[in-house]
Every structure is written in C-alpha cells, then in structure tokens.
Design a protein around this motif. Structure first.
Motif, mmCIF file in Angstrom:
data_model
loop_
_atom_site.group_PDB
_atom_site.id
_atom_site.type_symbol
_atom_site.label_atom_id
_atom_site.label_comp_id
_atom_site.label_asym_id
_atom_site.label_seq_id
_atom_site.Cartn_x
_atom_site.Cartn_y
_atom_site.Cartn_z
ATOM 1 N N HIS A 53 -7.913 2.839 -2.511
ATOM 2 C CA HIS A 53 -8.403 1.479 -2.716
ATOM 3 C C HIS A 53 -7.900 0.543 -1.612
ATOM 4 N N ASN A 56 -9.963 1.274 1.432
ATOM 5 C CA ASN A 56 -11.310 0.790 1.170
ATOM 6 C C ASN A 56 -11.390 -0.718 1.392
ATOM 7 N N ALA A 284 -14.566 -4.160 -3.765
ATOM 8 C CA ALA A 284 -13.374 -3.414 -3.346
ATOM 9 C C ALA A 284 -12.103 -4.154 -3.752
#
Length: 415
Positions: A53, A56, A284
């Motif tokens: 994450h 990302n 995100a």
C-alpha cells in the motif's frame, strides 16, 4: 494538483504533532483529513502487506503530480483551474458511482449531514480547499517540480501556526525552534533556486496557507460536530462544492482565453487518464491509512518528496544548486525531527544497538516491538541517505534545452 493531489494528509489527535507533512500537498493533501479518527483499536482485516500500500500510494501520488505538471507546463493546455474543475467533476461522478456499487463509502450513512451542517462546515471547508487547489495548480506555470516540493517542506509550519491561532495546539519553545530550522532550510533552498519566480513563490505560499487553515478548520468544525469522515467520503462531499467554486473562478479568468485547439492538442484520452490517476490516488490513500500509522505516513511522505525531486530532475533536467540542496537537506532534517521526535529517535537508536548485538548473540534477540522501532530508525537513515543523494545530484550539470525522455502514442493527441 487538482483532484490530482487530493490525497495525502491525516489528522492525528495530538495537536502539536497532529498534522502529517503531506497534509499540504496540493490536491494530494485533500481528503485524508480525519482518517486517523477511526478507532485505532478496531481489528484490521488481513490483506496485502502494508509495504504494498505504501508503494502504491507513492506511485500514484508522484505520478499524479508529474502528470499534471507535464500537462500544464509542457503542452499548450495552460489552464490549471479548468484542469482542476475537470478532476473534481470526475471525482464527483466516480464517488457517486462507488457509493452506489461498492461498500467503500458506506460510512457516509453514519454522518448526520443536514442542510444546516452542510452550509456551516462542508461549504466553508470546500471554499478553502478550492483556494488551495487553485494556487497549487497555478504554481506549476512558474516553478519547477523540484523547487515546489522544497517549498512544501514548510507546510507543517503553516499548519502549526494555524493550530496555534485557533487554539487547537499550545505554543511551545521546542516547536518554535524546530519551525525556525525548517523555515531556515526552505529559505536557503529559495535563495539557491536558479529560476526563481516571485509570482510562483507567492502562489505556493497561498496554497500552503489555504490548506493549513483548511486542515485546522476540519479538526475544529468536524470534531465540534462529532463527525468522523474518511478521505473518500470527504471527497464525496467536497468534490461537488469545489467543482462549482473552481468553475466560478475559471469563468472570468481562464474561460475567456480558452481555445478548443488547446484541448484537442492534449487529447481526450490524456485528460481522462489524468483524472483517473488523480482519483486512484485518493483510493490508494484510503487503503494506506487503514494499514499504517500516522508516523509511517509522515516518514513515507518525506521519502516520497525526495523521490519526486529526483524523478523530476531526471525528466526535466532541472539544475539544482549546492546551496539549494543544502537548504532542502536542512529543512528535511527539521521535518524528520518534528515528525518523529527526539524520544522516538533515541529509542530507535537503542533498538538498533540491541538488534546488532542480537545478530552476534542470538540469545538476546529483541522483541517484535524493538524490531519495529529499529525499522523506523532505518527508514530515517534511508531518508537521510536520499537527501545526500539529492545533494550529489547538484554536482551534475544538465542541459535545460535537451528534450524530455518520454513520447506518448499519437492516439492520446500529444503528437
């Protein structure tokens, strides 16, 4: 930039350290406010590793900024406010679609949004948000991405002063000294900037100021109403308001000068892709906030900014002076200390020593908590080394007349 940067702030509970450094990142800072008000002890579902994450979020955040800078600064589409409106219209449609087809915005049903509350909280905060987006987009017409990121190092300073002014935080000598270090670093970086633009500098300060007040007003007004709003739900409510307000600003300023050829030269495919990436940045950020702590987001934001400077130097061959790099390094040092704090850095250092000893003597292997603290310190060291790398880049000479490295397919309308 526009809904582009709609995503990288978070509001912690402790006032003096309650605002992440990314909370002032053009639009990128937009909707993460209030995310940390979610119950920290609630069980988190298992899924992808937090590092996924983080990567990302870094990818979409930097891609959004670079993409917006390329459109505004390197094509004939010189309409940053219109671009912002398009991003916000796209975000409005996308959040409406997600609200009806997914469970990502279900938490909005728990918010007692009334017309009176909408006018007293959403609209004023949306007005400040519009001012932040307009200034943050206009600055890309005047300054390089690298210098803009250096100026953004002063964002926590503006938030801290705003929190003092509104009584959200109590002034302290240590915080003030830390602020002076950050301001001094940014000032040195500004003096060292080769292509300095006073108008661009003022636009950036305006964007930082609007965003700082917006962050504090969100904490004051939403907390006062007992509301907890995650980034995507915030975007659901703010995007329509901001789209209308930005359109009002664009009508007298950019619409009279707008030419259809400028739009077609960029290409509808490019503009759609640009708005989609900007929106994915917000998605995100939602997942990142749910998987990490405020400290991790703050430190990751510092690393993201350094990486963005490096990438922008490579793409646009921006020349960085040694004085400018030194000033930014000083600002980053103050920013890291402001974000982490002496006690935590000291504990991290002690943990690294214990971790090293455990490597030699396995019987004294540290606990999981110690290993986490060690990793945090290693992150700080990595950011420091990245700063040194930025300084080393200043030794290199780039030809500003040399063309960029990327060429997009004719389908997108860029040829």
């Amino acid at each position: 930039m526009s809904s582009a940067s709609l995503s990288s702030a978070n509001t912690a509970v402790s006032p003096s350290r309650s605002f992440s450094i990314d909370s002032i990142h053009d639009e990128e800072a937009a909707m993460n406010i209030g995310a940390k008000t979610v119950d920290a002890e609630a069980p988190r579902p298992r899924g992808l590793h937090p590092a996924v994450h983080i990567m990302n979020w870094i990818f979409f955040s930097n891609l959004t900024i670079l993409f917006n800078k390329w459109i505004i600064g390197s094509t004939s589409f010189k309409y940053p406010i219109i671009l912002t409106c398009w991003h916000l219209v796209f975000a409005t449609l996308a959040t409406q679609l997600l609200a009806r087809t997914t469970s990502l915005l279900d938490s909005r049903h728990k918010l007692p949004i009334t017309p009176r509350l909408y006018l007293r909280t959403i609209c004023p905060i949306g007005l400040l948000y519009s001012g932040s987006l307009v200034c943050s987009n206009l600055v890309y017409l005047y300054l390089s991405v690298a210098f803009i990121q250096m100026l953004k190092s002063a964002a926590p300073v503006a938030v801290l002063f705003a929190s003092w002014a509104w009584g959200v935080a109590d002034p302290s000598l240590s915080s003030f000294v830390n602020v002076l270090v950050i301001v001094a670093g940014v000032a040195i970086a500004s003096v060292g900037e080769i292509h300095f633009s006073l108008i661009g500098f003022l636009y950036q300060l305006g964007g930082i100021g609007f965003e700082a007040v917006r962050v504090v007003m969100i904490q004051v007004m939403l907390s006062g109403e007992g509301l907890k709003m995650d980034p995507l739900v915030g975007l659901y409510y703010y995007a329509p308001v901001c789209a209308v307000m930005n359109l009002v600003v664009a009508l007298p300023s950019e619409v009279p000068h707008f030419h259809w050829d400028d739009l077609t030269s960029v290409g509808f495919g490019i503009l759609f892709l640009n708005a989609l990436i900007a929106f994915l940045l917000n998605v995100a950020s939602v997942f990142l906030i749910g998987k990490t702590s405020g400290l991790v987001m703050t430190l990751t934001g510092i690393f993201k900014n350094i990486l963005l400077i490096i990438v922008s130097i490579i793409i646009w061959h921006t020349k960085i002076t040694l004085l400018q790099a030194f000033g930014y390094t000083v600002a980053l040092g103050g920013l890291t200390y402001y974000s982490v704090g002496y006690d935590q850095m000291a504990r991290g250092g002690a943990t690294v020593v214990a971790w090293t000893a455990a490597t030699i003597s396995p019987s004294s292997y540290p606990s999981a908590t110690s290993r986490v603290a060690a990793r945090r310190l290693l992150l700080v060291i990595a950011f420091g080394l990245s700063g040194i790398f930025v300084v080393s880049l200043a030794w290199r000479h780039y030809d500003p007349k040399k063309k960029g490295m990327f060429a997009l397919p004719p389908f997108f309308g860029t040829e």
